[in-house]
Design a protein around this motif. Structure first.
Motif, PDB file in Angstrom:
ATOM      1  N   ASP A 175       0.847  -1.199   0.000  1.00 10.20           N
ATOM      2  CA  ASP A 175       0.000   0.000   0.000  1.00 10.20           C
ATOM      3  C   ASP A 175       0.879   1.245   0.000  1.00 10.20           C
ATOM      4  O   ASP A 175       1.931   1.268   0.628  1.00 10.20           O
ATOM      5  CB  ASP A 175      -0.900   0.028   1.250  1.00 10.20           C
ATOM      6  N   ARG A 249      -4.509   1.751  -2.804  1.00 12.70           N
ATOM      7  CA  ARG A 249      -4.193   0.403  -3.299  1.00 12.70           C
ATOM      8  C   ARG A 249      -4.964   0.204  -4.597  1.00 12.70           C
ATOM      9  O   ARG A 249      -6.184   0.387  -4.612  1.00 12.70           O
ATOM     10  CB  ARG A 249      -4.617  -0.637  -2.255  1.00 12.70           C
ATOM     11  N   ASN A 250      -4.274  -0.109  -5.655  1.00 16.23           N
ATOM     12  CA  ASN A 250      -4.886  -0.267  -6.975  1.00 16.23           C
ATOM     13  C   ASN A 250      -5.791   0.911  -7.336  1.00 16.23           C
ATOM     14  O   ASN A 250      -6.913   0.738  -7.802  1.00 16.23           O
ATOM     15  CB  ASN A 250      -5.711  -1.563  -7.048  1.00 16.23           C
TER      16      ASN A 250
END
Lengths: 413, 416
Positions: A175, A249-250
């Motif tokens: 993260d 995250r993503n």
């Protein structure tokens, strides 16, 4: 005649007195040198402003010269003390421009050392600082067009301690931290994006309003930004209070108020392994599957000892330096080398654990489930007398049979 | 008996001398006598590990074990910078030999070259401005010319700092330049003799409404002279007001500020400096240097105005000789002295803290994250700079702080 004698005697006494004054001040300088250097590295002829022209000073003599100069002139009374030595080493370590070679203040080093014993402070994470390699190279070569703003690091979570507040709040290794207490971490990536947009606008590939919009956003972030070093302190030092962390995250942004705590992580929890200096692992009790995820900081000696319990004596790798030389990693082993393991590793396997994984796989004693981390760095930890300390990157660890997935063909003899 | 007495007397003289010599350092400094030094000499306890040894051992450790090959001298310079900053005073610094040279050149206010400011340009280096009466000026080089070659070397694509190094050189030597100028069909050759040139720190012009505007960019040795010239010239042209722009001025020599203030007030305190052990020293303006009939003055300041610039602005305000306009100043309430080391390096050391004539302490306070909390001089007329594409420092209509200053002078608030 008697008068003359008295006069001569008086003059002699005066001379003696003067000689005394000179002798006294020389003795004083000697006492001061003795206080700051017992090894006698400083020669009297090189201090107190009587150094000779063209004389090469040793580093310690130079240190003393500057320290004394400051002590003599500074607005407040100060001593030549360990804090000065630490300050100088902080400067030296800082000049390496190496994310793996970091100087820690007293407080930060204390919590770092506790971490090597499995005692975590803060929210229970380890952090990784990622720098723009291209720009870092330019800076090291002292290139004048280095853009130091591009060197602001991206801060990533490298490991999350199981059961820690960070773990409960949902943070995971990988993260990226965006904000701490609503203060932004401005990164080199942001700056590069701005620069790229500027180029696109001059080439008329992008509307100027887009650039203005991003510039305004960035300006706001810069106004309330938090420097990288502070992030480490806020998340990894202290056991009281809460800290608001925002991460991504993503592409998905998340945020949580996370309490700080003291956390004791055992060296062995079911199959999860960590190398803490105060709880050595016993080779005989190791299960066949070892989980090395979220395992990074640890003690090199503890790890080496475990290897020596598993392996027979021999060279199991090298610490390769960019200097061109390499040092053998030799294990004085008493193991049979017959025990086989399955290692679970990924990106969160770092530091000492990564070296362990590479060495074991290289020795042919283990297979990997998951992705083996890239060639790990051999990081030494050094403590300073005043309680501060630093880490030093001494080279890359290459196992006997290179096990790195990016250059698997290379074999090091 | 007589001889015995004399021996005693001689012994006493030696002992007194020794004692005085030993402690003279403390006496001259006004510190308490450091008895522990005597104990150390007589074999008493010394600290467990001595700082100098700690330093050398760790320095050697890094050199020997770091993954890359390191330059001892370069790392020593970085270490010394770290030593200086360990005091926690941002203004006590170590300057390596190279930096010392450029720093002293800056405060001395001169350099050997052609007398022009250069900036980056894809074709080479662009002339931003030429110093009045400098070698470049006399040879006929103009602002906006572009240096395309130095000697026989094409300099297109070379970083501007490297071009500057090539242009500079020994006093009295000649440098051949080829210069691209708008409207000229081919590059123009120039042959210029390098000379010692004064770096202008005061740039002045007359604005509409007979307001003299002077931008002071630093305080070096020639600054007071340049400043006085600029004021006298503005007055000769009939200036009804004067704007002194101290924005972005990081300071420099305190003596220069005191000399400049002497044009306004005679023999008055400029600052009171507190040195070690609460001893104070006051710097005064010179007597008999005031300019009669000086028009009203506005001083522009901002957060980048520091040190001598703050003293100048603060003292003028304290003596009721100027209105300050702009934003709060930096708040550097200390004085530094440059001390030389044996290898050409030097240490800039805070030797005193100062108070303004009114007794005000303007030292900057910051929070944990280094963000400004308080300190600096707060101008009576607070105007925040509006930054947009059209902003140009020192251009009326494009600089709202300057516009405010002009408005004040035109409204001619009396009593200045």
């Amino acid at each position: 005649m008697a008068k003359l004698q008295t006069f001569a005697f008086g003059a002699a006494v005066l001379c003696l007195g003067c000689a005394g004054v000179i002798g006294g001040s020389i003795l004083r300088t000697q006492a001061e040198i003795k206080q700051v250097s017992q090894s006698g590295t400083i020669k009297l002829s090189n201090v107190a402003g009587i150094q000779q022209e063209g004389l090469e000073l040793s580093e310690s003599e130079y240190f003393f010269q500057l320290a004394e100069l400051i002590q003599r002139n500074f607005v407040e009374p100060i001593e030549i003390d360990q804090a000065m030595a630490s300050g100088a080493i902080r400067g030296a370590v800082g000049s390496l421009l190496d994310p793996e070679s970091q100087f820690f203040s007293k407080e930060a080093f204390a919590s770092y050392q506790k971490m090597l014993h499995g005692e975590y402070e803060g929210i229970g994470v380890d952090l990784r600082f990622l720098y723009d390699e291209k720009e870092l190279g330019k800076l090291r070569e002292k290139s004048r067009d280095t853009d130091t703003l591009l060197l602001l690091p991206v801060i990533e979570v490298s490991a999350v301690m199981p059961g820690s507040p960070a773990n409960k709040a949902g943070l995971e290794a990988g993260d990226r931290i965006l904000k701490v207490n609503d203060k932004w971490i401005v990164t080199g990536e942001d700056i590069r994006k701005l620069r790229d947009m500027q180029t696109q606008v001059t080439e008329k590939k992008l509307d100027a309003s887009e650039l203005t919009k991003f510039r305004d956003i960035l300006q706001e972030r810069v106004k309330s930004n938090i420097p990288g070093g502070k992030v480490r302190e806020k998340l990894m030092v202290g056991s009281e209070g809460t800290v608001k962390v925002t991460w991504v995250r993503n592409g998905k942004e998340m945020s949580a108020d996370i309490g700080k705590a003291k956390l004791k992580v055992p060296a062995m929890l079911e199959s999860e392994v960590r190398f803490f200096s105060d709880s050595p692992l016993e080779a005989a009790k190791l299960p066949a599957t070892l989980d090395l995820r979220n395992s990074g900081p640890g003690d090199l000696d503890t790890m080496t000892r475990l290897l020596s319990d598993l392996l027979p004596s021999g060279v199991y790798g090298q610490i390769v330096r960019e200097k061109g030389d390499a040092k053998d990693f030799r294990v004085e082993g008493k193991g049979a080398g017959d025990k086989r393991f399955t290692l679970i590793t990924d990106r969160s396997t770092t530091g000492v654990s990564a070296i362990f994984a590479h060495a074991l796989v290289g020795a042919g004693l283990a297979t990997v489930e998951g992705k083996l981390p890239p060639d790990p760095k051999w990081i030494q930890v050094q403590r300073m007398p005043d309680g501060s300390g630093y880490t030093l990157n001494t080279g890359i660890f290459r196992a006997k049979t290179s096990v790195s997935q990016n250059n698997s063909a290379e074999v090091i003899r | 008996m007589k001889i015995f007495g004399r021996v005693i007397l001689a012994l006493v003289a030696i002992l007194l001398g020794l004692g005085f010599g030993f402690f003279s350092k403390d006496v001259f400094r006004g510190d308490n006598l450091k008895v522990d030094r005597l104990q150390t000499l007589l074999g008493g306890p010394v600290p467990q590990e001595a700082p100098v040894d700690t330093f050398q051992a760790n320095f050697d450790h890094i050199i020997a074990n770091y993954e890359r090959k390191l330059d001892r001298t370069e790392m020593l310079h970085s270490a010394m910078a770290g030593l200086a900053s360990s005091l926690g005073d941002p203004h006590t610094n170590y300057l390596d030999p190279e930096f010392t040279e450029s720093f002293t050149m800056e405060t001395r206010g001169d350099l050997v070259g052609i007398g022009a400011r250069l900036s980056e340009d894809p074709l080479g280096a662009k002339i931003v401005s030429v110093f009045k009466n400098g070698p470049a000026d006399r040879a006929g080089i103009k602002a906006n010319d572009i240096i395309a070659s130095v000697g026989s070397e094409q300099v297109g694509g070379t970083p501007v700092d490297d071009i500057v190094d090539k242009v500079r050189g020994e006093e009295g030597t000649t440098v051949n330049l080829k210069v691209v100028r708008d409207g000229a069909s081919s590059p123009l050759p120039f042959s210029i003799t390098r000379q010692r040139v004064e770096i202008p720190t005061v740039e002045s012009k007359m604005l509409a409404g007979k307001i003299g505007y002077m931008q002071v960019s630093g305080f070096s040795q020639p600054t007071p002279y340049q400043f006085e010239e600029a004021i006298r010239e503005a007055m000769a042209q009939g200036a009804t007001g004067i704007i002194v722009d101290m924005r972005g001025n990081p300071g420099g020599l305190l003596e220069a500020a005191a000399e400049m203030l002497s044009l306004f007030v005679s023999d008055k305190p400029v600052v009171t400096m507190k040195v070690r052990n609460d001893r104070t020293a006051t710097t005064n303006t010179l007597a008999g240097r005031t300019i009669e009939g000086m028009p009203p003055v506005v001083v522009l300041v901002n957060e980048e105005s520091a040190s001598a610039a703050e003293i100048f602005a603060g003292a003028l305000r304290d003596y009721g000789r100027a209105v300050l306009v702009g934003e709060h100043t930096y708040g550097k309430a200390s004085v530094q002295d440059l001390k030389a080391l044996s290898d050409g390096a030097s240490a800039k050391i805070t030797i005193a803290k100062y108070l303004l004539p009114s007794g005000e302490d303007i030292s900057r306070k910051i929070d944990d994250d280094g963000v400004y909390v308080s300190g600096g001089i707060k101008p009576e007329v607070h105007v925040k700079l509006e930054i947009n594409e059209n902003t140009v420092f020192g251009e009326p209509g494009k600089d709202n702080q300057l516009d405010k200053a002009i408005e004040i002078l035109k409204g001619n608030r009396t009593g200045l």
